[in-house]
Design a protein around this motif. Structure first.
Motif, mmCIF file in Angstrom:
data_model
loop_
_atom_site.group_PDB
_atom_site.id
_atom_site.type_symbol
_atom_site.label_atom_id
_atom_site.label_comp_id
_atom_site.label_asym_id
_atom_site.label_seq_id
_atom_site.Cartn_x
_atom_site.Cartn_y
_atom_site.Cartn_z
ATOM 1 N N UNK A 87 0.807 -1.209 0.000
ATOM 2 C CA UNK A 87 0.000 0.000 0.000
ATOM 3 C C UNK A 87 0.844 1.264 0.000
ATOM 4 N N UNK A 88 1.899 1.273 0.811
ATOM 5 C CA UNK A 88 2.618 2.513 1.106
ATOM 6 C C UNK A 88 3.841 2.687 0.218
ATOM 7 N N UNK A 89 4.004 3.912 -0.265
ATOM 8 C CA UNK A 89 5.171 4.238 -1.071
ATOM 9 C C UNK A 89 6.216 4.868 -0.164
ATOM 10 N N UNK A 90 7.394 4.256 -0.052
ATOM 11 C CA UNK A 90 8.428 4.763 0.835
ATOM 12 C C UNK A 90 9.549 5.412 0.021
ATOM 13 N N UNK A 91 9.924 6.629 0.444
ATOM 14 C CA UNK A 91 10.882 7.448 -0.298
ATOM 15 C C UNK A 91 12.252 7.467 0.383
ATOM 16 N N UNK A 92 13.282 7.096 -0.374
ATOM 17 C CA UNK A 92 14.668 7.098 0.121
ATOM 18 C C UNK A 92 15.546 7.953 -0.771
ATOM 19 N N UNK A 149 6.807 7.357 6.823
ATOM 20 C CA UNK A 149 7.276 7.379 5.432
ATOM 21 C C UNK A 149 6.165 7.206 4.403
ATOM 22 N N UNK A 150 5.173 6.369 4.712
ATOM 23 C CA UNK A 150 4.066 6.193 3.781
ATOM 24 C C UNK A 150 3.213 7.443 3.722
ATOM 25 N N UNK A 151 3.012 8.051 4.889
ATOM 26 C CA UNK A 151 2.164 9.241 4.983
ATOM 27 C C UNK A 151 2.761 10.420 4.229
#
Length: 192
Positions: A73-78, A121-123
């Motif tokens: 569900x969640x997109x995590x940005x690095x 991170x998802x938020x």
DNA sequence: CGACCGATCGTCT
DNA sequence: GACGATCGGTCGA
């Protein structure tokens, strides 16, 4: 680009993460990050030099975005930080919302403005409109970038804790590679 | 408040 | 076929 991913992680606190999609700028000040120390870090996707389709972007040159989907569900940005072929990454975990907060609230389906808008991170990815399709995006592009607006975070105000959600990561699960701005309310809970 | 739990699907074995 | 670098809702105190 720097050899020490943790040094870079601390430097990112107080910088501004900005996106510009469809002519709408949204941004926030980075308040919480986690460092992932490449192939020798048992909590990293690149542990033991396991190079896969998903983590391939981690091996790109510093200044590249690594975006992946967690829990379906969640997109995590690095942010990738080192030379090509050294898979150091910094997970951006929270920001303090700054520009076009109403747009971010709409993207998140929120009616009240509180820390939950951009903590986690998802938020924050959802609030800024960051999507898996931005995996590999250059952070000096005109879509996603990081700005220094002159905010200085004194080293005394930087607190380190264990990283979130990596209990099962083995040997390095309890290393203090999460960094937060002391006293800032725009962050997630600290794990025990 | 804190603790618990279900959602939901791409990725790797 | 199992399992996440998570979130948000619910339940009980």
């Amino acid at each position: 680009m720097d050899a020490d991913v943790f040094k870079v992680a601390k430097k990112l606190l107080g910088k501004f993460l900005v996106t510009n999609f469809n002519g709408i700028i949204t941004s926030g000040m980075i308040t919480e990050v986690e460092g992932y120390n490449g192939e020798i870090d048992s909590a990293s996707h690149a542990f033991k030099a396991r190079r896969t389709q998903r983590n391939e972007i981690m091996y790109a040159t510093g200044g590249t975005a690594y975006v992946y989907i967690c829990y379906g569900i969640h997109h995590l940005f690095n942010v990738i930080t080192n030379e090509k072929d050294i898979p150091h990454a910094i997970l951006i975990r929270s920001i303090e919302p700054v520009e076009n907060i109403d747009v971010m609230m709409k993207r998140r389906g929120k009616k009240k403005l509180d820390y939950a808008l951009t903590a986690g991170p998802g938020a924050l990815s959802k609030a800024l409109g960051i999507h898996i399709k931005h995996n590999g995006e250059l952070l000096y592009s005109n879509l996603i970038w990081i700005e220094d607006r002159g905010v200085k975070i004194h080293s005394r105000k930087i607190v380190s804790t264990i990283r979130v959600g990596v209990e099962g990561a083995g040997r390095d699960a309890r290393l203090p590679y999460r960094y937060i701005i002391e006293g800032n309310k725009w962050i997630t809970r600290t794990p025990k």
